[in-house]
Design a protein around this motif. Structure first.
Motif, PDB file in Angstrom:
ATOM      1  N   ALA A  60       0.814  -1.215   0.000  1.00 38.28           N
ATOM      2  CA  ALA A  60       0.000   0.000   0.000  1.00 38.28           C
ATOM      3  C   ALA A  60       0.848   1.266   0.000  1.00 38.28           C
ATOM      4  N   ASN A  61       2.083   1.181   0.442  1.00 39.38           N
ATOM      5  CA  ASN A  61       2.955   2.355   0.434  1.00 39.38           C
ATOM      6  C   ASN A  61       3.425   2.723  -0.965  1.00 39.38           C
ATOM      7  N   ALA A  62       3.234   1.845  -1.929  1.00 38.33           N
ATOM      8  CA  ALA A  62       3.688   2.100  -3.293  1.00 38.33           C
ATOM      9  C   ALA A  62       2.524   2.309  -4.246  1.00 38.33           C
ATOM     10  N   CYS A  63       1.356   2.573  -3.733  1.00 36.94           N
ATOM     11  CA  CYS A  63       0.207   2.811  -4.594  1.00 36.94           C
ATOM     12  C   CYS A  63       0.524   3.973  -5.530  1.00 36.94           C
ATOM     13  N   LYS A  64      -0.126   4.021  -6.633  1.00 32.56           N
ATOM     14  CA  LYS A  64       0.057   4.982  -7.729  1.00 32.56           C
ATOM     15  C   LYS A  64       1.063   4.476  -8.740  1.00 32.56           C
ATOM     16  N   GLU A  65       1.641   3.308  -8.518  1.00 34.72           N
ATOM     17  CA  GLU A  65       2.602   2.744  -9.462  1.00 34.72           C
ATOM     18  C   GLU A  65       1.949   2.413 -10.804  1.00 34.72           C
ATOM     19  N   CYS A  66       0.666   2.107 -10.810  1.00 39.74           N
ATOM     20  CA  CYS A  66       0.013   1.622 -12.031  1.00 39.74           C
ATOM     21  C   CYS A  66      -0.657   2.731 -12.847  1.00 39.74           C
ATOM     22  N   MET A  67      -0.323   3.989 -12.586  1.00 42.00           N
ATOM     23  CA  MET A  67      -0.945   5.082 -13.332  1.00 42.00           C
ATOM     24  C   MET A  67      -0.507   5.065 -14.795  1.00 42.00           C
ATOM     25  N   ILE A 106       8.800   7.728 -12.244  1.00 42.38           N
ATOM     26  CA  ILE A 106       7.853   8.353 -11.324  1.00 42.38           C
ATOM     27  C   ILE A 106       8.510   8.996 -10.123  1.00 42.38           C
ATOM     28  N   ALA A 107       9.767   8.655  -9.839  1.00 41.99           N
ATOM     29  CA  ALA A 107      10.459   9.252  -8.695  1.00 41.99           C
ATOM     30  C   ALA A 107      10.882  10.679  -9.041  1.00 41.99           C
ATOM     31  N   PRO A 108      10.694  11.610  -8.124  1.00 40.14           N
ATOM     32  CA  PRO A 108      11.183  12.968  -8.374  1.00 40.14           C
ATOM     33  C   PRO A 108      12.692  12.948  -8.614  1.00 40.14           C
ATOM     34  N   ALA A 109      13.175  13.888  -9.395  1.00 44.19           N
ATOM     35  CA  ALA A 109      14.592  13.920  -9.772  1.00 44.19           C
ATOM     36  C   ALA A 109      15.520  13.863  -8.562  1.00 44.19           C
ATOM     37  N   LYS A 110      15.190  14.529  -7.488  1.00 41.96           N
ATOM     38  CA  LYS A 110      16.037  14.535  -6.285  1.00 41.96           C
ATOM     39  C   LYS A 110      16.112  13.165  -5.617  1.00 41.96           C
ATOM     40  N   GLU A 111      15.146  12.301  -5.880  1.00 44.90           N
ATOM     41  CA  GLU A 111      15.113  10.996  -5.230  1.00 44.90           C
ATOM     42  C   GLU A 111      15.704   9.885  -6.090  1.00 44.90           C
TER      43      GLU A 111
END
Length: 122
Positions: A60-67, A106-111
């Motif tokens: 559940a902490n990784a939801c939004k992966e399937c957008m 999907i990860a922000p550039a800083k991450e």
């Protein structure tokens, strides 16, 4: 009932940041695809094991992966419902760098992890 009534057509945009894109059409049995994610998983298991997409429903902490984009709208593949007899356009998110097929960065550039001698500017 005709074959048209028992299948769903997924027109999936395929490619990578380094290759021109193509569209592959996958007929999916309607009973195997209540959601777009179900349909994509069926395609990968039964028709094309190279199809790339993300999902992390188990965490559940990784939801939004399937957008992804479905008929021009941003949706969660796990909740987007499909109807038998229809054709759907499936594409990666347009505002994110493309990795491959439906996978975008999907990860922000800083991450993001950097390779080699790159630093974050500190």
């Amino acid at each position: 009932m005709t074959t048209q009534d028992t299948t769903i057509q997924l027109r999936v945009h395929r490619g990578s940041a380094h290759q021109p894109g193509t569209v592959e059409v996958y007929p999916v049995p309607a009973d195997a695809a209540a959601s777009l994610l179900d349909g994509l998983r069926w395609v990968r298991a039964h028709r094309d094991g190279t199809l790339a997409f993300r999902y992390a429903c188990i965490n559940a902490n990784a939801c939004k992966e399937c957008m992804v984009r479905l008929d021009g709208k941003t949706v969660y593949a796990c909740t987007a419902r499909l109807e038998p007899g229809r054709t759907y356009e499936v594409a990666p998110l347009p505002n994110k760098p493309l990795v491959r097929d439906l996978v975008t960065e999907i990860a922000p550039a800083k991450e993001r992890l950097f390779a080699g001698d790159e630093t974050d500017g500190d």
